[in-house]
Design an enzyme around this catalytic site. Structure first.
Site, PDB file in Angstrom:
ATOM      1  NE  ARG A 224      -2.010  -2.256   3.243  1.00 34.82           N
ATOM      2  CZ  ARG A 224      -2.414  -2.658   4.455  1.00 34.82           C
ATOM      3  NH1 ARG A 224      -3.552  -2.206   4.952  1.00 34.82           N
ATOM      4  NH2 ARG A 224      -1.682  -3.506   5.162  1.00 34.82           N
TER       5      ARG A 224
ATOM      6  CD  GLN B  72       7.194 -14.174   6.742  1.00 36.52           C
ATOM      7  OE1 GLN B  72       7.387 -12.952   6.797  1.00 36.52           O
ATOM      8  NE2 GLN B  72       6.005 -14.705   6.942  1.00 36.52           N
TER       9      GLN B  72
ATOM     10  N   GLY C   5       1.919 -14.410   6.099  1.00 32.99           N
ATOM     11  CA  GLY C   5       1.084 -13.826   7.148  1.00 32.99           C
ATOM     12  C   GLY C   5       1.865 -13.629   8.439  1.00 32.99           C
ATOM     13  CB  THR C   6       1.200 -11.392  11.341  1.00 33.66           C
ATOM     14  OG1 THR C   6      -0.195 -11.730  11.394  1.00 33.66           O
ATOM     15  CG2 THR C   6       1.335 -10.037  10.663  1.00 33.66           C
TER      16      THR C   6
ATOM     17  CG  ASP D 272       3.250  -1.951  10.118  1.00 36.53           C
ATOM     18  OD1 ASP D 272       3.168  -2.432  11.263  1.00 36.53           O
ATOM     19  OD2 ASP D 272       2.400  -2.146   9.231  1.00 36.53           O
TER      20      ASP D 272
ATOM     21  NE  ARG E  80      29.225  23.975  -0.729  1.00 33.81           N
ATOM     22  CZ  ARG E  80      30.078  23.966  -1.751  1.00 33.81           C
ATOM     23  NH1 ARG E  80      30.344  25.092  -2.401  1.00 33.81           N
ATOM     24  NH2 ARG E  80      30.672  22.850  -2.122  1.00 33.81           N
TER      25      ARG E  80
ATOM     26  CE1 TYR F   1      32.541  28.738  -2.748  1.00 34.85           C
ATOM     27  CE2 TYR F   1      34.532  29.302  -3.971  1.00 34.85           C
ATOM     28  CZ  TYR F   1      33.781  28.387  -3.255  1.00 34.85           C
ATOM     29  OH  TYR F   1      34.270  27.126  -3.026  1.00 34.85           O
TER      30      TYR F   1
ATOM     31  CG  ASN G  92      37.939  27.225  -4.328  1.00 31.03           C
ATOM     32  OD1 ASN G  92      37.360  27.673  -5.326  1.00 31.03           O
ATOM     33  ND2 ASN G  92      37.386  26.332  -3.534  1.00 31.03           N
TER      34      ASN G  92
ATOM     35  CB  ALA H 231      37.573  48.337  -4.661  1.00 36.70           C
TER      36      ALA H 231
HETATM   37  C1  UD1 Z   1      -1.951  -6.220  11.583  1.00 27.86           C
HETATM   38  C2  UD1 Z   1      -2.876  -7.082  12.439  1.00 27.86           C
HETATM   39  C3  UD1 Z   1      -4.087  -6.219  12.848  1.00 27.86           C
HETATM   40  C4  UD1 Z   1      -3.607  -4.989  13.595  1.00 27.86           C
HETATM   41  C5  UD1 Z   1      -2.566  -4.230  12.783  1.00 27.86           C
HETATM   42  C6  UD1 Z   1      -1.934  -3.171  13.667  1.00 27.86           C
HETATM   43  C7  UD1 Z   1      -2.687  -9.389  11.672  1.00 27.86           C
HETATM   44  C8  UD1 Z   1      -3.334 -10.477  10.897  1.00 27.86           C
HETATM   45  N1  UD1 Z   1      -3.309  -8.218  11.698  1.00 27.86           N
HETATM   46  O1  UD1 Z   1      -2.644  -5.894  10.407  1.00 27.86           O
HETATM   47  O2  UD1 Z   1      -4.936  -6.979  13.679  1.00 27.86           O
HETATM   48  O3  UD1 Z   1      -4.698  -4.162  13.919  1.00 27.86           O
HETATM   49  O4  UD1 Z   1      -1.514  -5.096  12.326  1.00 27.86           O
HETATM   50  O5  UD1 Z   1      -1.096  -2.324  12.932  1.00 27.86           O
HETATM   51  O6  UD1 Z   1      -1.649  -9.616  12.265  1.00 27.86           O
HETATM   52  N2  UD1 Z   1       4.667  -9.121   8.148  1.00 27.86           N
HETATM   53  C9  UD1 Z   1       5.667 -10.036   7.986  1.00 27.86           C
HETATM   54  N3  UD1 Z   1       5.401 -11.176   7.304  1.00 27.86           N
HETATM   55  C10 UD1 Z   1       4.175 -11.458   6.789  1.00 27.86           C
HETATM   56  C11 UD1 Z   1       3.149 -10.501   6.966  1.00 27.86           C
HETATM   57  C12 UD1 Z   1       3.414  -9.336   7.655  1.00 27.86           C
HETATM   58  O7  UD1 Z   1       6.786  -9.845   8.435  1.00 27.86           O
HETATM   59  O8  UD1 Z   1       4.031 -12.536   6.209  1.00 27.86           O
HETATM   60  C13 UD1 Z   1       4.966  -7.854   8.873  1.00 27.86           C
HETATM   61  C14 UD1 Z   1       4.804  -6.633   8.018  1.00 27.86           C
HETATM   62  O9  UD1 Z   1       6.018  -6.338   7.360  1.00 27.86           O
HETATM   63  C15 UD1 Z   1       4.399  -5.580   9.006  1.00 27.86           C
HETATM   64  C16 UD1 Z   1       3.714  -6.357  10.111  1.00 27.86           C
HETATM   65  O10 UD1 Z   1       4.058  -7.715   9.935  1.00 27.86           O
HETATM   66  O11 UD1 Z   1       5.509  -4.901   9.545  1.00 27.86           O
HETATM   67  C17 UD1 Z   1       2.179  -6.203  10.071  1.00 27.86           C
HETATM   68  O12 UD1 Z   1       1.708  -6.648   8.818  1.00 27.86           O
HETATM   69  P1  UD1 Z   1       0.608  -5.861   8.003  1.00 27.86           P
HETATM   70  O13 UD1 Z   1       0.383  -6.564   6.728  1.00 27.86           O
HETATM   71  O14 UD1 Z   1       0.920  -4.427   7.965  1.00 27.86           O
HETATM   72  O15 UD1 Z   1      -0.653  -6.134   8.946  1.00 27.86           O
HETATM   73  P2  UD1 Z   1      -1.982  -5.260   9.075  1.00 27.86           P
HETATM   74  O16 UD1 Z   1      -2.881  -5.585   7.949  1.00 27.86           O
HETATM   75  O17 UD1 Z   1      -1.648  -3.852   9.320  1.00 27.86           O
HETATM   76 CA    CA Z   2       0.239  -2.711   9.282  1.00 24.15          CA
END
Ligand code: UD1
Ligand code: CA
Length: 463
Positions: free
Chosen positions: A16, A73, A78-79, A103, A333, A366, A386, A423
């Site tokens: 995004r 990873q 996913g998280t 983030d 500078r 200068y 210079n 001058a």
């Molecule tokens: C996530 C949470 C959401 C919460 C929000 C807060 C989940 C499923 N959702 O959503 O509940 O309200 O954060 O900000 O956890 N990342 C990885 N590997 C992955 C996926 C993500 O390292 O496979 C990292 C991303 O780089 C990021 C963080 O995890 O720094 C969060 O991921 P992001 O996709 O931003 O989650 P949100 O949709 O914001």
């Molecule tokens: Ca996020």
């Protein structure tokens, strides 16, 4: 703190953001956002810190502070999958695992500490930080029951009733290591995004009869997750507000804090007045009782007490001594220093030049690679030549020299103490102490010449 390990999730690209660069490297207040989070969690002195990297992992690894381990990873599933990847680096660890998103750079050390303390006090297996937001759009929503948090539902998976909940998941958790490991194995990807959600650990833990504690922060502004450039701008504004507030509390006047941009490492003394549109960054140190008129850009500089910067000036890696005045429209500078009570005026550029105490270069000059003594007067339009196309050469002007306007110094050249440069001179040879140097064609006046010319021209015009 003992028995604590931290996993920071930073593998995602951040689609995004619409950027070529991975999200966690985007700068906030002048430094990559990931470093804010790392600094804030590392202040807890955990036993171990693991950063889970994926996209552009080499670039991210380069900025990591010492003592941070990395886990790769390869695919961002996913998280939960990310947390599992990090957990593999913590084999044998049996304490509390703090998982933070990479983030959410505004979450502060005090907030992490508060969550940990509450987690330990409640002897919970899972604790998570929540925040009440006026606009919860995009965040996971907290579903509570009598026993605590029963579930987190992601915005995309939520129904209208769930979306109306304003308590959100801040993405920071404390887990007991064993409970986390067991629960992660059971996370499935049967959701709208087809990802393994870390948030599912809540429901899994509860189903087993485990305790999940939701701890609401009283600083909801810290919970901002940065997913887009608009979020980043919002974070920037929040951080700016904190920095400016702290400086004002310490005795700095800002006539318009909303348009005053100061980096997190800048130090400013009391009774200094900062007018709108100043940008001050890096490790700049500004003394007491200074006046910064609008529009200056100052980085990596040391400005002593009682200095006036007269607006629209740019100072980079420079030193300005007590009582000096610079600008408007001056360009100072790197490697330059301006002595006590010295004056540098409009359209004057200094590069690797030291200007002595009480010296003046008031207009249009200068001065590069020059060593200029005390109480020297540098006339308007003076230029140090210079550079000969190959190398740089030095100009030395000793104390109390008077340089007439429109002088060029062809370096290397040295002017002795107390000398006067007429001058319009081009100085190619050293000038002895107290001498007058004059190097310009002697003037000849031709009496009546202009009148005769005018008469001829006017006569022609009448034809
Ligand atoms: C996530 C949470 C959401 C919460 C929000 C807060 C989940 C499923 N959702 O959503 O509940 O309200 O954060 O900000 O956890 N990342 C990885 N590997 C992955 C996926 C993500 O390292 O496979 C990292 C991303 O780089 C990021 C963080 O995890 O720094 C969060 O991921 P992001 O996709 O931003 O989650 P949100 O949709 O914001
Ligand atoms: Ca996020």
């Amino acid at each position: 703190m003992k028995d604590i390990a931290v996993i920071v999730l930073a593998a995602g690209l951040g689609t995004r953001m619409k950027s070529k660069a991975v999200k966690v490297l985007h700068p906030l207040a002048g430094r990559p956002m990931l470093l804010h989070t790392l600094a804030n969690v590392m202040a807890l002195k955990p036993e171990k810190v693991v950063a889970v990297l994926g996209h552009q992992s080499k670039d991210v690894a380069k900025v990591l502070p010492d003592g941070v381990m990395t886990a790769l990873q390869k695919e961002q599933l996913g998280t939960a999958h990310a947390a599992m990847t990090g957990l593999k680096k913590l084999t044998g660890f049996t304490g509390t695992v703090v998982v933070v998103a990479g983030d959410t750079p505004l979450l502060g050390t005090d907030t992490f500490r508060m969550l940990l303390e509450r987690h330990r006090l409640a002897r919970a297996e899972v604790s998570l930080l929540t925040a009440r937001l006026t606009d919860p759009t995009g965040y996971g929503r907290i579903i509570r029951d009598e026993a605590g948090v029963s579930r987190i539902v992601e915005h995309k998976d939520a129904n209208d009733f769930e979306r109306a909940i304003d308590e959100v998941n801040a993405g920071t958790y404390c887990f007991e290591a064993g409970a986390l490991k067991a629960a992660l194995k059971r996370v499935k990807s049967d959701n709208v995004q087809e990802e393994f959600y870390l948030t599912d650990v809540v429901e899994i833990t509860r189903a087993r009869g485990g305790r999940v504690l939701g701890v609401e922060t009283d600083r909801p502004e810290e919970a901002l997750g940065i997913n887009s450039r608009a979020d980043l701008a919002k974070a920037e504004k929040t951080v700016r507000g904190w920095i400016n507030r702290k400086l004002m509390d310490a005795g700095v006047t800002m006539t318009d804090p909303d348009t005053t941009y100061i980096g997190p490492d800048v130090v400013i003394g009391r009774d200094t007045i900062i007018q709108p549109g100043n940008h001050i960054s890096g490790d700049t140190v500004i003394g007491e009782g200074c006046m910064l008129l609008p529009g200056n850009i100052i980085s990596g500089s040391v400005i002593k007490d009682g200095v006036t910067i007269k607006g629209y000036s740019v100072l980079t890696d420079a030193v300005v001594e007590t009582g000096a005045a610079v600008g408007p429209f001056a360009h100072i500078r790197p490697g330059s220093s301006i002595g006590q009570d010295a004056r540098v005026g409009n359209f004057v550029e200094l590069k690797k030049t030291s200007l002595g105490d009480g010296a003046k270069a008031s207009h249009l000059s200068y001065l590069g690679d020059a060593e200029i003594g005390r109480d020297v007067n540098v006339g308007a339009g003076t230029i140090t030549c210079n550079y000969d196309g190959y190398g740089k050469f030095k100009t030395v002007i000793e104390d109390c020299v008077f340089v007439g306007s429109d002088t060029q110094f062809v370096a290397p050249v040295r002017v002795g103490r107390g000398a006067v440069i007429a001058a319009g001179s081009t100085v190619t040879q050293d000038v002895p102490e107290d001498a007058l140097a004059i190097s310009r064609t002697a003037q000849t006046n031709k009496p009546g010449w202009a009148g005769r010319r005018r008469a001829i021209k006017e006569k022609k015009g009448k034809k």
